[in-house]
Design a protein around this motif. Structure first.
Motif, mmCIF file in Angstrom:
data_model
loop_
_atom_site.group_PDB
_atom_site.id
_atom_site.type_symbol
_atom_site.label_atom_id
_atom_site.label_comp_id
_atom_site.label_asym_id
_atom_site.label_seq_id
_atom_site.Cartn_x
_atom_site.Cartn_y
_atom_site.Cartn_z
ATOM 1 N N VAL A 39 35.530 38.106 50.873
ATOM 2 C CA VAL A 39 36.581 37.478 50.074
ATOM 3 C C VAL A 39 37.734 38.461 49.900
ATOM 4 N N ALA A 40 37.394 39.667 49.492
ATOM 5 C CA ALA A 40 38.444 40.684 49.304
ATOM 6 C C ALA A 40 39.147 40.978 50.610
ATOM 7 N N GLY A 41 38.370 41.064 51.685
ATOM 8 C CA GLY A 41 38.954 41.321 52.990
ATOM 9 C C GLY A 41 39.931 40.247 53.407
ATOM 10 N N ASN A 42 39.583 39.007 53.095
ATOM 11 C CA ASN A 42 40.474 37.907 53.424
ATOM 12 C C ASN A 42 41.772 37.997 52.631
ATOM 13 N N VAL A 43 41.622 38.208 51.330
ATOM 14 C CA VAL A 43 42.810 38.254 50.478
ATOM 15 C C VAL A 43 43.727 39.398 50.897
ATOM 16 N N GLU A 44 43.121 40.452 51.395
ATOM 17 C CA GLU A 44 43.869 41.644 51.773
ATOM 18 C C GLU A 44 44.596 41.493 53.104
ATOM 19 N N PHE A 45 44.167 40.487 53.880
ATOM 20 C CA PHE A 45 44.551 40.434 55.286
ATOM 21 C C PHE A 45 46.054 40.526 55.535
ATOM 22 N N GLY A 46 46.815 39.648 54.880
ATOM 23 C CA GLY A 46 48.251 39.620 55.142
ATOM 24 C C GLY A 46 48.912 40.948 54.815
ATOM 25 N N LEU A 47 48.461 41.534 53.707
ATOM 26 C CA LEU A 47 49.037 42.812 53.288
ATOM 27 C C LEU A 47 48.752 43.883 54.333
ATOM 28 N N LYS A 48 47.535 43.818 54.865
ATOM 29 C CA LYS A 48 47.154 44.808 55.867
ATOM 30 C C LYS A 48 47.993 44.655 57.133
ATOM 31 N N MET A 49 48.184 43.404 57.541
ATOM 32 C CA MET A 49 48.953 43.162 58.756
ATOM 33 C C MET A 49 50.387 43.671 58.607
ATOM 34 N N ARG A 50 50.900 43.605 57.385
ATOM 35 C CA ARG A 50 52.275 44.012 57.182
ATOM 36 C C ARG A 50 52.402 45.495 56.906
ATOM 37 N N GLY A 51 51.282 46.191 56.908
ATOM 38 C CA GLY A 51 51.358 47.635 56.772
ATOM 39 C C GLY A 51 51.528 48.133 55.343
#
Lengths: 269, 270, 271
Positions: B96-108
């Motif tokens: 769940v946390a990984g999913n929520v984090e995804f967009g932020l991670k992609m944007r650096g």
């Protein structure tokens, strides 16, 4: 609730009982045929042609004790692992490329589709011409056998990535070039791991075939050797070892799949 | 900060090379959604409402016409146009946390900030305790809340929602609707929401404005302002005005559906 | 949306892809020819003989066909697989249905089958040679062993996984148990049975080739092995091509047959 639990154990018990009974019956039938029927048909050759269960076990103990069985098993296993290792580093990248790019698929597809129908064991004579009786020849047969299953599974994995997952990633700010690593690869992983498992299984079968014809060590060679000595007890033993090893490899990989894919209920396809 | 959405004469056709036929999905949609407005689109199945949403998202190019979100012309997908999907589209290999984090991670976005944001949004949707669970362990309602948290955490200017509650049971649906209103209303700024749904009741309950589409080829049939004050609540369902509006809109749609049934139906986009 | 999109683009894509496909085949032939005629001869005479050029293979293929040698061996191989397949169909399917339908039978026979199944068919070759020699009987035995288990298991799974709603619906419509078995379970399980047949055929074909390569007096596998001993690499490759073509034709044929017999199956109705 109690009734249901009771019914379930009843079923499990029944299963064990029926299984055990049929195995015992089969064993007795084997012993019976070996002791009574075959000698009637083949006279003194009977023992050589159709061993009793006891003879097989005895030979088994002998071969394990002398270390022969381990040696040959390892020889075969080594070749399979090298072959499948080579398949993993070639088929997965190729599969990813073919699966993701329709241009690449159009280019690489036809050559692959032309080679694929050629039964892997039909490559034995040609590879013998190329490499002679050698480890390389054996490994090459494992390679050609194991290659396509992993390739096809990888391609399927890539192409089956749900559209909505890539859409979601894009609307979360992922760039197209990030998709392969962060979406396609994880999503395709179950297929890829299943492909590796299949490849390993087929590679194991292939090595036996290759060794029958072109090797001096290895379980396939052991079987062929035993045949020329007309020692069917050794043959059966080797067959059992081959079957057992194959099952161990398969179960081992299934367990690894479950470990590596904690997010998939059941861990695999 | 939110942004306004401006669609100008959007047309979309599909060509089948096999039988050289053209299917007109959208036939000239012009629409302006002011910044911060919650607008729902309803219409018969196959009218192209999801297609329209995908065009605004930039996932599908229009055959003609332009879409502006804020000052930018939309030419492709991006994090500024966040989207929620009917099948949740959660990444099964991430928690769940990984999913929520995804967009932020992609944007650096740097790790510290990411984790803070994730914690915040998990708190907002009430899934803090499930941060380490995998999607397959969650119920439908929890999955959609995760998906919404994932999109919101990214801070998009507009929120595009494609029948997000269609895959959950009716009870969960009611709860999720209230949650959405709560989250939307409590945000730093009210984001612009474009919401596609089959349910007229849902559209009226949630939105400031409802647009009704015709059957294929899709055009705008009606454009109504929703008169009810916020905060909205279940009391609305007993309001006779609510029922009247609902029936009125439904009668439009029903007419379109019956007309549309006579013609061939295009399947809704995935 | 994705499907329609692909349709929208396929008009312009089609010709580009077609061109690439042709390019792919030409690339393969080109590399082959280059290796055979340019690279390997540089590496010595032995190397030069090991890979025949595409042209040499084509020539040899025509020779073999004309002389009738190819036909003799091909027929032998085909005869063996046809016989074996018939036997397998008549044994594995009924047994699979029975084992899928009756839990008792399944519990009883399963352990036995699970012990025999892991032993690869190839491994049976030496023992079968001791028992049956290297003739047709031995080859048929190997193919049967290879093809039996996949078909059996698939049939069993198919029968066991029939949608219980279908069975329930049938019984509330008045069907007897026998009727349910034949008119509901069997058709519902048929996708698995057909899939099993295709897999079984593939494995059986592979086992046959292996058996003929290992030890035989006739058949395509024997033919290429004999040619190898004569260092007739063009003949070997020609034989491989024939084996490949036959295998391919069978697979396509089985798929056609499947579609003809069961056009309602999902794989034919979904894009």
């Amino acid at each position: 609730m109690a009734g249901r639990g009771g019914a379930r154990t009843h079923r499990v018990g029944r299963r064990l009982l029926l299984g055990a009974v049929s195995l015992i019956l089969a064993l007795l039938a084997w012993q019976g045929v070996a002791t009574f029927l075959i000698p009637r048909l083949y006279g003194s050759y009977a023992g050589a042609l159709f061993p009793t269960p006891g003879a097989v076990l005895g030979t088994g103990a002998e071969l394990v004790a002398t270390g022969e069985l381990i040696q040959h098993t390892w020889a075969s296993l080594r070749r399979v692992l090298v072959g499948v290792g080579l398949v993993v580093i070639t088929a997965i990248p190729l599969g990813l490329a073919v699966g993701s790019s329709s241009w690449f698929r159009a280019l690489a597809g036809p050559p692959l589709e032309l080679i694929r129908p050629i039964s892997p064991l039909a490559w034995i004579p040609l590879t013998l011409i190329w490499f002679g009786v050698s480890d390389l020849q054996n490994v090459s047969i494992v390679f050609i056998t194991a290659f396509f299953p992993l390739l096809l599974n990888t391609i399927a994995g890539v192409r089956n990535v749900e559209r909505s997952l890539t859409n979601a990633a894009l609307t979360l700010g992922a760039e197209r070039r990030q998709l392969l690593r962060y979406i396609v690869l994880p999503a395709a992983l179950p297929y890829i791991l299943t492909g590796i498992r299949l490849s390993l299984g087929l590679g194991w079968v292939a090595i036996v075939a290759a060794e029958l014809v072109g090797a001096v060590t290895g379980l396939g060679a052991l079987i062929e050797d035993s045949r020329s000595l007309v020692r069917s007890d050794r043959i059966l033993l080797s067959m059992a070892a081959i079957g057992l090893m194959g099952a161990v490899l398969d179960q081992g990989l299934r367990a690894a799949q479950r470990r590596l894919l904690p997010w998939s209920p059941g861990g695999r396809l | 900060m939110g942004a306004a959405i401006r669609l100008k004469d959007i047309k979309k056709s599909y060509y089948s090379a096999r039988d050289a036929s053209e299917v007109r999905a959208l036939d000239g949609i012009t629409l302006e959604v002011p910044d911060g407005e919650f607008l729902s689109i309803v219409g018969p199945s196959g009218c192209g409402k999801s297609t329209l949403l995908f065009i605004v998202a930039g996932l599908v190019p229009p055959s003609e016409g332009t879409v502006f979100v804020g000052e930018e012309l939309v030419t492709g997908p991006g994090w500024q146009r966040g989207m929620a999907f009917q099948d949740f589209a959660l990444f099964p290999w991430l928690t769940v946390a990984g999913n929520v984090e995804f967009g932020l991670k992609m944007r650096g976005i740097p790790r510290e900030e990411r984790q803070r944001t994730v914690r915040k949004y998990l708190e907002i949707v009430g899934l803090r305790a499930f941060a380490d669970k995998y999607p397959h362990e969650l119920s439908g309602g929890m999955k959609q809340r995760t998906a919404i948290a994932r999109t919101l955490a990214n801070g998009p200017a507009v929120l595009l929602m494609d029948e997000p509650f269609a895959s959950v049971d009716a009870q969960t649906r009611q709860l999720l609707q209230d949650e959405l209103l709560r989250i939307w209303g409590a945000g730093e700024t009210k984001r612009t929401v474009l919401f596609v749904t089959h349910s007229v009741e849902e559209a009226l309950y949630l939105s400031d404005r409802v647009v009704v589409m015709t059957a294929r080829p899709g055009r705008i049939l009606e454009d109504l302002a929703v008169p009810f004050e916020r905060p909205r609540g279940e009391h609305l369902l007993k309001d006779p005005w609510f029922t009247d509006l609902r029936l009125e809109i439904w009668s439009h749609i029903k007419r379109e559906v019956l007309q549309g049934n006579a013609a061939e139906m295009l399947p809704e986009p995935e | 949306m994705s499907r329609a999109d692909t349709a929208a683009n396929s008009g312009t894509r089609g010709s580009g892809e077609g061109l690439l496909r042709v390019a792919g085949v030409l690339l393969l032939l080109g590399v082959w020819w280059a290796l055979a005629s340019l690279v390997l001869p540089q590496m010595g005479e032995v190397a030069a003989k090991s890979l025949p050029s595409p042209w040499a293979v084509a020539e040899r293929l025509v020779e073999l066909a004309a002389s009738g040698e190819l036909l003799v061996h091909a027929l032998k191989t085909l005869q063996r697989i046809a016989t074996a397949f018939a036997i397998v169909l008549l044994t594995a399917i009924p047994l699979g249905v029975l084992m899928g339908w009756s839990e008792t039978l399944r519990f009883a026979l399963d352990p036995l089958l699970e012990l025999l199944r892991p032993i690869p068919p190839i491994a049976w070759i030496p023992l079968s040679i001791l028992w049956l020699g290297v003739g047709d009987a031995q080859k048929v035995y190997i193919i049967c062993f290879a093809a039996f288990f996949p078909l059996l298991v698939n049939t069993m799974v198919g029968v066991r996984h029939v949608n219980p709603s279908l069975v329930a619906a049938a019984s509330t419509l008045g069907a007897s148990r026998g009727q349910i078995l034949f008119r509901v379970v069997l058709p519902a399980a048929s996708p698995f049975v057909f899939a099993g047949m295709r897999i079984a055929f593939g494995i059986g074909w592979m086992a046959l080739v292996g058996a003929e390569v290992a030890a035989a007096l006739a058949g395509l596998g024997y033919m290429i092995m004999a040619m190898r001993q004569g260092f007739d690499s063009a003949g070997v490759v020609a034989g491989m091509v024939v084996i490949g073509v036959l295998g391919f034709c069978f697979d396509v044929g089985l798929r056609r047959l499947h579609r003809w017999l069961a056009p309602w199956h999902l794989e034919f109705t979904q894009v």
